[in-house]
Design a protein around this motif. Sequence first.
Motif, PDB file in Angstrom:
ATOM      1  N   ASP A  82       4.822   0.732   8.826  1.00 22.77           N
ATOM      2  CA  ASP A  82       4.285   0.129  10.049  1.00 22.77           C
ATOM      3  C   ASP A  82       3.224  -0.912   9.709  1.00 22.77           C
ATOM      4  O   ASP A  82       3.218  -2.012  10.255  1.00 22.77           O
ATOM      5  N   ALA A  83       2.317  -0.572   8.790  1.00 22.96           N
ATOM      6  CA  ALA A  83       1.288  -1.520   8.364  1.00 22.96           C
ATOM      7  C   ALA A  83       1.911  -2.709   7.645  1.00 22.96           C
ATOM      8  O   ALA A  83       1.484  -3.852   7.828  1.00 22.96           O
ATOM      9  N   LEU A  84       2.938  -2.446   6.870  1.00 20.63           N
ATOM     10  CA  LEU A  84       3.623  -3.520   6.153  1.00 20.63           C
ATOM     11  C   LEU A  84       4.271  -4.498   7.126  1.00 20.63           C
ATOM     12  O   LEU A  84       4.179  -5.714   6.955  1.00 20.63           O
ATOM     13  N   VAL A  85       4.889  -3.992   8.175  1.00 18.47           N
ATOM     14  CA  VAL A  85       5.521  -4.853   9.175  1.00 18.47           C
ATOM     15  C   VAL A  85       4.466  -5.629   9.961  1.00 18.47           C
ATOM     16  O   VAL A  85       4.626  -6.817  10.234  1.00 18.47           O
ATOM     17  N   ALA A  86       3.369  -4.983  10.308  1.00 17.90           N
ATOM     18  CA  ALA A  86       2.341  -5.617  11.133  1.00 17.90           C
ATOM     19  C   ALA A  86       1.599  -6.733  10.400  1.00 17.90           C
ATOM     20  O   ALA A  86       1.338  -7.795  10.975  1.00 17.90           O
ATOM     21  N   ASP A  87       1.269  -6.502   9.128  1.00 15.13           N
ATOM     22  CA  ASP A  87       0.429  -7.451   8.401  1.00 15.13           C
ATOM     23  C   ASP A  87       1.102  -8.104   7.199  1.00 15.13           C
ATOM     24  O   ASP A  87       0.528  -8.980   6.576  1.00 15.13           O
ATOM     25  N   TRP A  88       2.297  -7.639   6.846  1.00  8.50           N
ATOM     26  CA  TRP A  88       3.019  -8.107   5.666  1.00  8.50           C
ATOM     27  C   TRP A  88       2.261  -7.764   4.386  1.00  8.50           C
ATOM     28  O   TRP A  88       2.398  -8.435   3.373  1.00  8.50           O
ATOM     29  N   ILE A  89       1.483  -6.679   4.403  1.00 10.51           N
ATOM     30  CA  ILE A  89       0.793  -6.237   3.198  1.00 10.51           C
ATOM     31  C   ILE A  89       0.462  -4.760   3.345  1.00 10.51           C
ATOM     32  O   ILE A  89       0.076  -4.306   4.420  1.00 10.51           O
ATOM     33  N   ASN A  90       0.656  -4.008   2.276  1.00 12.69           N
ATOM     34  CA  ASN A  90       0.198  -2.632   2.186  1.00 12.69           C
ATOM     35  C   ASN A  90       0.257  -2.238   0.724  1.00 12.69           C
ATOM     36  O   ASN A  90       0.949  -2.877  -0.070  1.00 12.69           O
ATOM     37  N   THR A  91      -0.488  -1.199   0.377  1.00 11.24           N
ATOM     38  CA  THR A  91      -0.533  -0.789  -1.022  1.00 11.24           C
ATOM     39  C   THR A  91      -0.319   0.704  -1.169  1.00 11.24           C
ATOM     40  O   THR A  91      -0.510   1.479  -0.230  1.00 11.24           O
ATOM     41  N   ALA A  92       0.082   1.078  -2.353  1.00 11.96           N
ATOM     42  CA  ALA A  92       0.166   2.455  -2.819  1.00 11.96           C
ATOM     43  C   ALA A  92      -0.206   2.374  -4.305  1.00 11.96           C
ATOM     44  O   ALA A  92      -0.247   1.275  -4.865  1.00 11.96           O
ATOM     45  N   PRO A  93      -0.480   3.488  -4.971  1.00 14.77           N
ATOM     46  CA  PRO A  93      -0.846   3.393  -6.388  1.00 14.77           C
ATOM     47  C   PRO A  93       0.193   2.629  -7.216  1.00 14.77           C
ATOM     48  O   PRO A  93       1.373   2.969  -7.242  1.00 14.77           O
ATOM     49  N   GLY A  94      -0.261   1.534  -7.819  1.00 16.18           N
ATOM     50  CA  GLY A  94       0.602   0.718  -8.663  1.00 16.18           C
ATOM     51  C   GLY A  94       1.579  -0.159  -7.912  1.00 16.18           C
ATOM     52  O   GLY A  94       2.452  -0.774  -8.522  1.00 16.18           O
ATOM     53  N   VAL A  95       1.444  -0.259  -6.578  1.00 19.78           N
ATOM     54  CA  VAL A  95       2.413  -0.994  -5.755  1.00 19.78           C
ATOM     55  C   VAL A  95       1.689  -1.825  -4.704  1.00 19.78           C
ATOM     56  O   VAL A  95       0.773  -1.339  -4.047  1.00 19.78           O
ATOM     57  N   VAL A  96       2.124  -3.074  -4.543  1.00 18.74           N
ATOM     58  CA  VAL A  96       1.729  -3.902  -3.407  1.00 18.74           C
ATOM     59  C   VAL A  96       3.018  -4.258  -2.670  1.00 18.74           C
ATOM     60  O   VAL A  96       3.912  -4.883  -3.243  1.00 18.74           O
ATOM     61  N   GLY A  97       3.122  -3.816  -1.424  1.00 19.79           N
ATOM     62  CA  GLY A  97       4.278  -4.153  -0.598  1.00 19.79           C
ATOM     63  C   GLY A  97       3.962  -5.391   0.223  1.00 19.79           C
ATOM     64  O   GLY A  97       2.853  -5.517   0.750  1.00 19.79           O
ATOM     65  N   ILE A  98       4.935  -6.308   0.293  1.00 17.72           N
ATOM     66  CA  ILE A  98       4.744  -7.521   1.092  1.00 17.72           C
ATOM     67  C   ILE A  98       5.962  -7.732   1.987  1.00 17.72           C
ATOM     68  O   ILE A  98       7.060  -7.263   1.685  1.00 17.72           O
ATOM     69  N   GLY A  99       5.756  -8.442   3.077  1.00 19.45           N
ATOM     70  CA  GLY A  99       6.841  -8.761   3.986  1.00 19.45           C
ATOM     71  C   GLY A  99       7.514 -10.066   3.619  1.00 19.45           C
ATOM     72  O   GLY A  99       6.954 -10.904   2.906  1.00 19.45           O
ATOM     73  N   ALA A 100       8.730 -10.230   4.107  1.00 20.95           N
ATOM     74  CA  ALA A 100       9.490 -11.466   3.943  1.00 20.95           C
ATOM     75  C   ALA A 100      10.189 -11.764   5.260  1.00 20.95           C
ATOM     76  O   ALA A 100      10.438 -10.860   6.054  1.00 20.95           O
ATOM     77  N   ALA A 101      10.497 -13.013   5.490  1.00 16.33           N
ATOM     78  CA  ALA A 101      11.077 -13.429   6.767  1.00 16.33           C
ATOM     79  C   ALA A 101      12.535 -13.010   6.918  1.00 16.33           C
ATOM     80  O   ALA A 101      13.000 -12.816   8.034  1.00 16.33           O
ATOM     81  N   ARG A 102      13.238 -12.879   5.792  1.00 19.53           N
ATOM     82  CA  ARG A 102      14.671 -12.582   5.853  1.00 19.53           C
ATOM     83  C   ARG A 102      15.029 -11.456   4.900  1.00 19.53           C
ATOM     84  O   ARG A 102      14.451 -11.368   3.826  1.00 19.53           O
ATOM     85  N   PRO A 103      16.008 -10.616   5.255  1.00 21.76           N
ATOM     86  CA  PRO A 103      16.410  -9.514   4.366  1.00 21.76           C
ATOM     87  C   PRO A 103      17.499  -9.937   3.378  1.00 21.76           C
ATOM     88  O   PRO A 103      18.523  -9.292   3.247  1.00 21.76           O
ATOM     89  N   PHE A 104      17.261 -11.045   2.706  1.00 22.64           N
ATOM     90  CA  PHE A 104      18.239 -11.591   1.764  1.00 22.64           C
ATOM     91  C   PHE A 104      17.509 -12.005   0.498  1.00 22.64           C
ATOM     92  O   PHE A 104      16.315 -11.780   0.354  1.00 22.64           O
ATOM     93  N   ASN A 105      18.219 -12.664  -0.409  1.00 21.35           N
ATOM     94  CA  ASN A 105      17.588 -13.216  -1.592  1.00 21.35           C
ATOM     95  C   ASN A 105      16.628 -14.325  -1.174  1.00 21.35           C
ATOM     96  O   ASN A 105      17.011 -15.221  -0.418  1.00 21.35           O
ATOM     97  N   VAL A 106      15.400 -14.239  -1.656  1.00 19.48           N
ATOM     98  CA  VAL A 106      14.389 -15.241  -1.331  1.00 19.48           C
ATOM     99  C   VAL A 106      13.759 -15.747  -2.622  1.00 19.48           C
ATOM    100  O   VAL A 106      13.645 -15.012  -3.602  1.00 19.48           O
ATOM    101  N   PRO A 107      13.345 -17.024  -2.627  1.00 16.54           N
ATOM    102  CA  PRO A 107      12.686 -17.559  -3.819  1.00 16.54           C
ATOM    103  C   PRO A 107      11.233 -17.100  -3.900  1.00 16.54           C
ATOM    104  O   PRO A 107      10.497 -17.121  -2.913  1.00 16.54           O
ATOM    105  N   VAL A 108      10.852 -16.656  -5.106  1.00 14.45           N
ATOM    106  CA  VAL A 108       9.490 -16.188  -5.358  1.00 14.45           C
ATOM    107  C   VAL A 108       8.997 -16.859  -6.640  1.00 14.45           C
ATOM    108  O   VAL A 108       9.664 -16.787  -7.671  1.00 14.45           O
ATOM    109  N   THR A 109       7.856 -17.512  -6.556  1.00 16.18           N
ATOM    110  CA  THR A 109       7.199 -18.068  -7.736  1.00 16.18           C
ATOM    111  C   THR A 109       6.015 -17.174  -8.054  1.00 16.18           C
ATOM    112  O   THR A 109       5.216 -16.867  -7.167  1.00 16.18           O
ATOM    113  N   VAL A 110       5.914 -16.750  -9.307  1.00 13.96           N
ATOM    114  CA  VAL A 110       4.810 -15.901  -9.739  1.00 13.96           C
ATOM    115  C   VAL A 110       3.970 -16.702 -10.729  1.00 13.96           C
ATOM    116  O   VAL A 110       4.473 -17.156 -11.755  1.00 13.96           O
ATOM    117  N   ASP A 111       2.691 -16.862 -10.398  1.00 12.04           N
ATOM    118  CA  ASP A 111       1.736 -17.497 -11.307  1.00 12.04           C
ATOM    119  C   ASP A 111       0.741 -16.449 -11.766  1.00 12.04           C
ATOM    120  O   ASP A 111       0.174 -15.720 -10.946  1.00 12.04           O
TER     121      ASP A 111
END
Length: 174
Positions: free
Chosen positions: A45-74
Amino acid sequence: MTATPPPSDPGLISRHELTVLADYSTLLIQDDDADLGEPELGWFDALVADWINTAPGVVGIGAARPFNVPVTVDVRRAPPADGTELRQADHVTQAGLALPSGRLLISMQDASDKIPRIPLALGNYAVRIYSHGLNRLSEDALEGEDHYHVVLWPTDEDHPAQVLKRYSAPLPGG
């Protein structure tokens, strides 16, 4: 995964171009040894509302589409100093991430060997996620120009999950 050498930015350690399946419009940025398991419904619920939530060793983020999306990691030596991307991005979130394995994984609860790992120094990191192109989705949200820029830097500070800049419309994908 395509790892590219850092451009002429002395603060940039590495850059990685990924295409990641955002199953259920969600991505997990996590330590390779972390296991989200079956979190309580409120976690999502928090992940959907804010597009961010955490658990130990995990950061969950939201995306606009449930498909393959481009991600750049710096991976950077220090926090991003220039506020240009913060102003340009549609939605910006940030959280802390412990990385005891030294291997970063970005997927949706898929830890198979086919998913690339990004090697990093062991330790704690701040993770900032810039979401772009949220207003460039097809009417049915099946196609789009959304993309996600994940920036990590080592830190000794606590970084609770937070929204730094909220998208002006309801977040897609929820």
